[in-house]
Enzyme design. Structure first.
Site, PDB file in Angstrom:
ATOM      1  N   CYS A 106       0.831  -1.212   0.000  1.00 54.30           N
ATOM      2  CA  CYS A 106       0.000   0.000   0.000  1.00 54.30           C
ATOM      3  C   CYS A 106       0.869   1.266   0.000  1.00 54.30           C
ATOM      4  O   CYS A 106       1.505   1.554  -1.004  1.00 54.30           O
ATOM      5  CB  CYS A 106      -0.990  -0.019   1.166  1.00 54.30           C
ATOM      6  SG  CYS A 106      -2.322   1.175   0.915  1.00 54.30           S
ATOM      7  N   HIS A 208      -3.679  -5.120   0.455  1.00 59.76           N
ATOM      8  CA  HIS A 208      -3.216  -5.426   1.819  1.00 59.76           C
ATOM      9  C   HIS A 208      -3.243  -6.927   2.096  1.00 59.76           C
ATOM     10  O   HIS A 208      -4.136  -7.417   2.797  1.00 59.76           O
ATOM     11  CB  HIS A 208      -4.102  -4.703   2.846  1.00 59.76           C
ATOM     12  CG  HIS A 208      -3.779  -3.264   3.017  1.00 59.76           C
ATOM     13  ND1 HIS A 208      -2.810  -2.812   3.898  1.00 59.76           N
ATOM     14  CD2 HIS A 208      -4.274  -2.167   2.410  1.00 59.76           C
ATOM     15  CE1 HIS A 208      -2.738  -1.493   3.834  1.00 59.76           C
ATOM     16  NE2 HIS A 208      -3.613  -1.063   2.943  1.00 59.76           N
ATOM     17  N   GLU A 210      -1.608  -8.620   4.122  1.00 60.25           N
ATOM     18  CA  GLU A 210      -1.437  -8.972   5.543  1.00 60.25           C
ATOM     19  C   GLU A 210      -2.779  -9.163   6.250  1.00 60.25           C
ATOM     20  O   GLU A 210      -2.834  -9.785   7.304  1.00 60.25           O
ATOM     21  CB  GLU A 210      -0.581  -7.918   6.271  1.00 60.25           C
ATOM     22  CG  GLU A 210      -1.299  -6.650   6.703  1.00 60.25           C
ATOM     23  CD  GLU A 210      -1.562  -5.659   5.565  1.00 60.25           C
ATOM     24  OE1 GLU A 210      -1.244  -5.987   4.401  1.00 60.25           O
ATOM     25  OE2 GLU A 210      -2.084  -4.567   5.856  1.00 60.25           O
TER      26      GLU A 210
END
Ligand code: MN
Length: 236
Positions: A106, A208, A210
């Site tokens: 990001c 994203h 994660e």
């Protein structure tokens, strides 16, 4: 010994705090790496930090100061964090000229691009009507991304079309020298960059991963590949 993955932290100016969502930590642990949180620091110390880890994650956060890509602030620019900018741009500059594996996420892909001499869209609402900041559970994939066949990213993901989550209002405009676009959303925005030099395991994604390691095999592959590349270099 586990490979160490340095993760840059967000800088909260008002509170004078470094902060990082624990999803990054859990994703690295799940991938078999040892996460080390990196505070924002004087850029003088970026070299010592670069030497201290096997690989790096540049994490999400606030907007970059457009002065770093030769623009004045425009309507739609959000909060900027100059202290973090200075440190991360120094570290990203070293990473682009080094050999260590990098996953930029990001804001991270934006830092990587600006460190390479590229430019950003300060607010994509000005150029696309597709929503890239969707109110949804953070793990939920909300838009499609098409990936360049044969790219490092396509090899890692083992696919050329996936759906991703999306929490950004800025994006890469012109990729900097040494980086190339390898993934796009359907409105044509750049969603991933990688090093032009096929040997350099430096990769950035605008989404994203994660947030979705518990549910999405593509997210797991990105973090696992980062740790594997570190292990290869260490010969372990
Ligand atoms: Mn997006």
């Amino acid at each position: 010994m586990l490979c160490t993955i340095g993760i840059t932290c967000n800088w909260l100016e008002k509170e004078q705090r470094n902060a990082l969502h624990n999803d990054y930590v859990e994703a690295v642990v799940k991938a078999g790496g040892l996460p080390l949180l990196l505070p924002s620091l004087s850029p003088r110390l970026a070299g010592a930090i670069y030497e201290s880890c096997d690989g790096f994650i540049f994490s999400g956060g606030h907007d970059l100061d457009p002065v770093f890509f030769m623009e004045e602030p425009r309507v739609g620019l959000g909060e900027i964090t100059p202290y973090r900018d200075d440190f991360e741009l120094a570290l990203a500059g070293l990473a682009l000229n080094g050999e260590k594996p990098v996953l930029a996420i990001c804001r991270g892909i934006q830092v990587l691009n600006v460190a390479a001499g590229g430019t950003l869209h300060q607010d994509i609402k000005n150029i696309s009507t597709q929503l890239h900041d969707v109110q949804s559970p953070r793990h939920h994939p909300v838009h499609q991304v098409n990936i360049e066949p044969g790219s490092r990213l396509a090899c890692i993901l083992q696919d050329t079309s996936i759906r991703v989550n999306s929490f950004h209002h800025q994006a890469v405009d012109e990729p900097g020298p040494g980086l190339k676009a390898v993934a796009w959303s359907r409105d044509g925005l750049i969603e991933a960059l990688e090093a032009e030099c096929g040997e350099l395991p430096v990769l950035g994604v605008q989404w994203h991963p994660e947030c979705s390691c518990e549910r999405d095999v593509y997210s797991v592959r990105l973090f696992r590949n980062l740790v594997l590349e570190c292990e290869k270099r260490r010969g372990s």
